[in-house]
Scaffold this active site. Structure first.
Site, PDB file in Angstrom:
ATOM      1  N   GLY A  74       0.772  -1.042  -0.087  1.00 33.45           N
ATOM      2  CA  GLY A  74       0.080   0.073  -0.172  1.00 33.45           C
ATOM      3  C   GLY A  74       0.921   1.168   0.004  1.00 33.45           C
ATOM      4  O   GLY A  74       2.021   1.147   0.289  1.00 33.45           O
ATOM      5  N   CYS A 101       5.140  -6.076   1.034  1.00 33.42           N
ATOM      6  CA  CYS A 101       5.652  -4.524   0.960  1.00 33.42           C
ATOM      7  C   CYS A 101       5.273  -3.856   2.122  1.00 33.42           C
ATOM      8  O   CYS A 101       5.554  -3.868   3.341  1.00 33.42           O
ATOM      9  CB  CYS A 101       5.112  -4.022  -0.468  1.00 33.42           C
ATOM     10  SG  CYS A 101       5.837  -2.320  -0.655  1.00 33.42           S
ATOM     11  N   TYR A 102       4.068  -2.928   2.044  1.00 30.82           N
ATOM     12  CA  TYR A 102       3.562  -2.384   3.343  1.00 30.82           C
ATOM     13  C   TYR A 102       3.210  -3.443   4.344  1.00 30.82           C
ATOM     14  O   TYR A 102       3.133  -3.184   5.501  1.00 30.82           O
ATOM     15  CB  TYR A 102       2.406  -1.550   3.050  1.00 30.82           C
ATOM     16  CG  TYR A 102       1.837  -0.825   4.095  1.00 30.82           C
ATOM     17  CD1 TYR A 102       2.284   0.226   4.641  1.00 30.82           C
ATOM     18  CD2 TYR A 102       0.498  -1.523   4.611  1.00 30.82           C
ATOM     19  CE1 TYR A 102       1.702   0.733   5.632  1.00 30.82           C
ATOM     20  CE2 TYR A 102      -0.106  -0.944   5.741  1.00 30.82           C
ATOM     21  CZ  TYR A 102       0.443   0.255   6.238  1.00 30.82           C
ATOM     22  OH  TYR A 102      -0.146   0.788   7.483  1.00 30.82           O
ATOM     23  N   HIS A 189       7.321  -7.492  -4.648  1.00 35.87           N
ATOM     24  CA  HIS A 189       5.884  -7.917  -5.005  1.00 35.87           C
ATOM     25  C   HIS A 189       5.915  -9.233  -5.716  1.00 35.87           C
ATOM     26  O   HIS A 189       6.196  -9.283  -6.907  1.00 35.87           O
ATOM     27  CB  HIS A 189       5.566  -6.701  -5.647  1.00 35.87           C
ATOM     28  CG  HIS A 189       4.991  -5.658  -4.977  1.00 35.87           C
ATOM     29  ND1 HIS A 189       3.970  -5.324  -4.654  1.00 35.87           N
ATOM     30  CD2 HIS A 189       5.774  -4.658  -4.476  1.00 35.87           C
ATOM     31  CE1 HIS A 189       3.860  -4.231  -3.814  1.00 35.87           C
ATOM     32  NE2 HIS A 189       5.184  -3.968  -3.928  1.00 35.87           N
ATOM     33  N   GLU A 191       3.535 -10.752  -6.643  1.00 38.44           N
ATOM     34  CA  GLU A 191       2.288 -11.032  -7.600  1.00 38.44           C
ATOM     35  C   GLU A 191       2.355 -10.347  -8.942  1.00 38.44           C
ATOM     36  O   GLU A 191       1.477 -10.676  -9.798  1.00 38.44           O
ATOM     37  CB  GLU A 191       1.123 -10.163  -6.802  1.00 38.44           C
ATOM     38  CG  GLU A 191       1.174  -8.861  -6.799  1.00 38.44           C
ATOM     39  CD  GLU A 191       1.842  -8.141  -5.485  1.00 38.44           C
ATOM     40  OE1 GLU A 191       2.737  -9.035  -4.840  1.00 38.44           O
ATOM     41  OE2 GLU A 191       1.815  -7.072  -5.159  1.00 38.44           O
ATOM     42  N   SER A 243     -23.512   0.145 -23.255  1.00 34.61           N
ATOM     43  CA  SER A 243     -22.848   1.239 -24.113  1.00 34.61           C
ATOM     44  C   SER A 243     -22.295   0.702 -25.599  1.00 34.61           C
ATOM     45  O   SER A 243     -21.925   1.326 -26.614  1.00 34.61           O
ATOM     46  CB  SER A 243     -21.360   1.603 -23.579  1.00 34.61           C
ATOM     47  OG  SER A 243     -20.476   0.765 -23.558  1.00 34.61           O
ATOM     48  N   GLY A 244     -22.455  -0.612 -25.558  1.00 37.93           N
ATOM     49  CA  GLY A 244     -22.013  -1.536 -26.839  1.00 37.93           C
ATOM     50  C   GLY A 244     -20.526  -1.980 -26.628  1.00 37.93           C
ATOM     51  O   GLY A 244     -20.105  -2.643 -27.452  1.00 37.93           O
ATOM     52  N   GLY A 245     -20.048  -1.395 -25.390  1.00 35.80           N
ATOM     53  CA  GLY A 245     -18.471  -1.769 -25.153  1.00 35.80           C
ATOM     54  C   GLY A 245     -18.462  -3.081 -24.795  1.00 35.80           C
ATOM     55  O   GLY A 245     -19.590  -3.838 -24.058  1.00 35.80           O
ATOM     56  N   VAL A 246     -17.198  -3.751 -24.686  1.00 35.70           N
ATOM     57  CA  VAL A 246     -17.047  -4.989 -24.070  1.00 35.70           C
ATOM     58  C   VAL A 246     -17.701  -5.132 -22.577  1.00 35.70           C
ATOM     59  O   VAL A 246     -18.492  -6.210 -22.443  1.00 35.70           O
ATOM     60  CB  VAL A 246     -15.602  -5.204 -24.051  1.00 35.70           C
ATOM     61  CG1 VAL A 246     -15.366  -6.667 -23.500  1.00 35.70           C
ATOM     62  CG2 VAL A 246     -15.103  -5.395 -25.518  1.00 35.70           C
ATOM     63  N   ASP A 247     -17.115  -4.379 -21.745  1.00 34.61           N
ATOM     64  CA  ASP A 247     -17.712  -4.759 -20.327  1.00 34.61           C
ATOM     65  C   ASP A 247     -19.194  -4.579 -20.156  1.00 34.61           C
ATOM     66  O   ASP A 247     -19.576  -5.252 -19.434  1.00 34.61           O
ATOM     67  CB  ASP A 247     -16.949  -3.434 -19.640  1.00 34.61           C
ATOM     68  CG  ASP A 247     -15.395  -3.477 -19.891  1.00 34.61           C
ATOM     69  OD1 ASP A 247     -14.629  -4.341 -20.235  1.00 34.61           O
ATOM     70  OD2 ASP A 247     -14.824  -2.274 -19.589  1.00 34.61           O
ATOM     71  N   SER A 248     -19.716  -3.462 -20.576  1.00 37.94           N
ATOM     72  CA  SER A 248     -21.194  -3.469 -20.134  1.00 37.94           C
ATOM     73  C   SER A 248     -21.800  -4.592 -20.931  1.00 37.94           C
ATOM     74  O   SER A 248     -22.994  -4.844 -20.514  1.00 37.94           O
ATOM     75  CB  SER A 248     -21.703  -2.187 -20.640  1.00 37.94           C
ATOM     76  OG  SER A 248     -21.847  -1.887 -21.948  1.00 37.94           O
ATOM     77  N   THR A 249     -21.365  -4.985 -22.127  1.00 36.16           N
ATOM     78  CA  THR A 249     -22.154  -6.244 -22.845  1.00 36.16           C
ATOM     79  C   THR A 249     -21.877  -7.432 -21.914  1.00 36.16           C
ATOM     80  O   THR A 249     -22.982  -8.100 -21.624  1.00 36.16           O
ATOM     81  CB  THR A 249     -21.436  -6.366 -24.022  1.00 36.16           C
ATOM     82  OG1 THR A 249     -21.551  -5.146 -24.878  1.00 36.16           O
ATOM     83  CG2 THR A 249     -22.343  -7.202 -25.009  1.00 36.16           C
ATOM     84  N   LYS A 391      -9.634  -6.541 -17.966  1.00 41.59           N
ATOM     85  CA  LYS A 391     -10.109  -6.502 -19.089  1.00 41.59           C
ATOM     86  C   LYS A 391      -9.941  -7.848 -19.873  1.00 41.59           C
ATOM     87  O   LYS A 391     -10.770  -8.464 -20.709  1.00 41.59           O
ATOM     88  CB  LYS A 391      -9.487  -5.454 -20.045  1.00 41.59           C
ATOM     89  CG  LYS A 391     -10.303  -5.149 -21.387  1.00 41.59           C
ATOM     90  CD  LYS A 391     -11.112  -4.043 -21.166  1.00 41.59           C
ATOM     91  CE  LYS A 391     -12.019  -3.755 -22.334  1.00 41.59           C
ATOM     92  NZ  LYS A 391     -12.733  -2.564 -21.700  1.00 41.59           N
TER      93      LYS A 391
END
Ligand code: XMP
Length: 613
Positions: A74, A101-102, A189, A191, A243-249, A391
């Protein structure tokens, strides 16, 4: 910098809000505000083990049954006033703990060791050397290897009972452990991909130290997410903005699949800020099934944006305007009485850069995170099935749902649309000659360290070569020129074509107008078409086209091309373009009389962001 904002988890998948979770995960990741906190949880799931992210101060009793605990990195120092901490009894539950880390500093601090502010930080790659001692965490990894560091504070004395298991040249406590009590901590890190044996180290923790069994299969995530959608919705219906975009679809389809077409409805808002042909695309894709209606709202969005120039203000206005449209539709349709909740396609990086996790800094306010939406989130009236995913994972989920490439392979397009690609300037100004180019008084947003920058652009007069050498030079120039002061800049562009030399051009005071949006839409459409025809579209992850108010005479705007390559939008590389394509594109763009010039953005992210704002 840390913010005191409480963590307001959007979805049960990560945050157990109100106790609604499907089954206790084996690993609890405690969030101390790190940009990579969710990446830790993702890596664990990829290793086949269930994991959830919790606020760092979650009461120990809520973690009953977990097999291991990881404290994330963090941005804070353990000595900061509001630095995140833990419920002490978490450390006394007899469950192995790994601090990263933190997380290492916190563990050290709480268990009686000593953490100091470092003189100089250690950022980027480092070489890890294993000590000649038995380590359970580092068992089986190479004696010298590359790791990735990002820290300023450092553990100078591990707590009593700990031994040092690895060092780097600048960090004598790169890994420490007290395997008898089950405490492990690393400064680096594990990860991130740049830590070569990071996965090996995490697996040691999961399987050898915590004794986890494999219980997570990425193939099951759809049914898990859908269970959670059903839980969140209860007997309510879900109302979606698509919106027609990948995420909302993908988010819409997940809900549709989970609840059936009687309980899910979508609205596509034509804000007037969309790309050419987009509304038609949505009409053809969704509206045909009667699942989505199209709401024409161009006039109200544009009048709300009238005279507005400041990027964050643009975003707030657009986000709030969305809320207003939503309220209106809910009222018109009689969707009140607690029968509906709102679905959104927010993905994980959207929430990080909006400062939406416990303590992350705000780079840009995502339109799904404006106050009106935040209120709904706090009231439990929002479902965001993708809020934990990146994504690339969203695309995979989409494929698993059977969606085709015409939907999934689309380049990302931001919710606030062309508004954040239509740059505005407060006042007139001229370019200033600098040793390497011309400083343009047009400011764009960037990201420096963990903070936001908003600074002018440096324009080079050179035509961009295909070998990427100018991109490398741009990074150098920004590093040298990004300090404070009037000549600071956060982006560099190269000149592809221009009616006048930069010395004769000026920046015009400008706002978002219908005319400028039309110009941008036309330019964007030319670029899109040429990218598709040439196949260059497949070479890039995204290709924003930006309008800047730079020109001379009657040609008062110029176009910036911003082809980038990325995996998740969090970092990005500016992509060199084939010279022939670039020249052809410029000549088609310059055939539009209002366009004064064409530039190529050479800036990687960081220090630039993908969008200019
Ligand atoms: P930046 O400009 O922050 O963009 O480097 C990272 C990625 O996020 C997209 N983006 C958004 N997407 N709503 C969205 O749906 C937004 O408000 C938004 N802002 C940026 C951007 O296009 C890029 O892919």
């Amino acid at each position: 910098m840390p913010s005191a904002k409480p963590s307001s988890p959007p979805f049960v998948f990560c945050c157990n809000q109100k106790g609604k979770f499907v089954s206790p995960s084996q690993i609890a990741v405690l969030d101390t505000g790190g940009q990579y906190c969710h990446l830790i949880a993702r890596k664990i799931r990829e290793a086949g083990v269930s994991s959830e992210v919790w606020p760092s101060d979650v009461p120990a009793e809520k973690l009953r049954g977990v097999k291991g605990i990881i404290i994330s990195g963090g941005p804070c120092s353990v000595y900061d006033d509001e630095s995140p901490t833990l419920d002490r009894s978490v450390l006394e539950a007899g469950v192995p703990v790994l601090g990263i880390c933190y997380g290492q500093h916190l563990l050290t601090h709480l268990l009686g060791g000593d953490v100091r502010k470092g003189d100089k930080g250690e950022f980027g790659l480092a070489l890890l050397d294993l000590e000649k001692v038995d380590s359970r965490l580092l068992a089986g990894i190479a004696t010298h290897q590359q790791v990735w560091m990002s820290h300023r504070d450092v553990t100078v004395a591990p707590p009593p009972g700990f031994q040092i298991t690895a060092t780097t040249t600048t960090c004598t406590t790169a890994a420490i452990e007290d395997s008898t009590r089950g405490y492990y901590a690393v400064q680096f890190h594990p990860e991130v991909v740049h830590t070569v044996e990071g996965e090996h180290i995490l697996r040691n923790f999961l399987f050898d130290i915590c004794g986890c069994a494999k219980d997570w299969d990425a193939g099951q995530r759809i049914s898990l997410v859908q269970d959670q959608i059903r839980q969140r919705a209860g007997d309510r219906k879900i109302f979606f903005f698509v919106s027609g975009g990948v995420d909302s679809t993908v988010a819409f389809m997940l809900c549709l699949d989970a609840l059936g077409s009687e309980r899910v409805r979508g609205v596509y808002v034509d804000t007037g800020l969309m790309r050419e042909g987009e509304t038609q695309f949505v009409r053809e894709t969704f509206a045909g099934f009667g699942l989505v209606r199209i709401e024409e709202c161009e006039e109200e969005f544009l009048s709300a944006l009238e005279g507005v120039r400041e990027p964050e203000l643009k975003r707030h206005i657009i986000g709030e305007q969305f809320v207003r449209v939503q309220e209106r539709i809910i009222e018109q349709q009689g969707l009140l009485n607690g029968k509906w909740i709102l679905g959104q396609g927010t993905i994980y990086p959207d929430t990080i850069e909006s400062g939406g996790t416990a303590r992350a800094a705000t780079i840009k306010t995502h339109h799904n995170r404006v106050p009106g939406i935040q209120k709904l989130i706090d009231a439990g009236l929002i479902v965001e099935p993708l809020a934990d995913f990146y994504k690339d994972e969203v695309r995979t989920i989409g494929r698993e749902l059977g969606l085709g490439p015409q939907l999934l392979d689309r380049h990302p397009f931001p919710g606030p649309g062309l508004a954040i690609r239509c740059l505005c300037a407060d006042s007139e100004g001229v370019a200033t000659k600098m040793p390497d180019g011309w400083l343009l008084p047009i400011r764009s947003v960037g990201v420096l360290g963990d903070s936001r920058s908003y600074a002018p652009v440096l324009a080079l007069e050179a035509f961009p070569s295909e070998d990427g050498s100018l991109q490398a030079e741009a990074t150098e120039l920004v590093n040298r020129g990004s300090g404070a002061g009037p000549s600071a800049f956060n982006r560099v562009v190269a000149t592809v074509a221009s009616r006048e030399p930069l010395a004769h051009q000026r920046v015009f005071a400008s706002t978002i107008t219908h005319g400028r949006l039309e110009l941008l839409r036309a330019a964007d459409s030319i670029v899109r078409e040429m990218c598709l025809e040439s196949g260059f579209e497949k070479e890039v992850w995204q290709f924003p086209v930006v309008l800047i108010p730079l020109g001379a005479g009657e040609s008062r705007d110029s176009i910036v091309l911003r082809p980038i390559r990325s995996v998740d939008g969090m970092t990005a590389d500016s992509v060199p373009m084939p010279s022939d394509l670039l020249r052809d594109m410029a000549s088609r763009l310059m055939a539009i009389p209002e366009i004064a010039g064409v530039y190529l953005d050479l800036t990687h992210k960081p220090p630039g962001t993908i969008e200019w704002e």
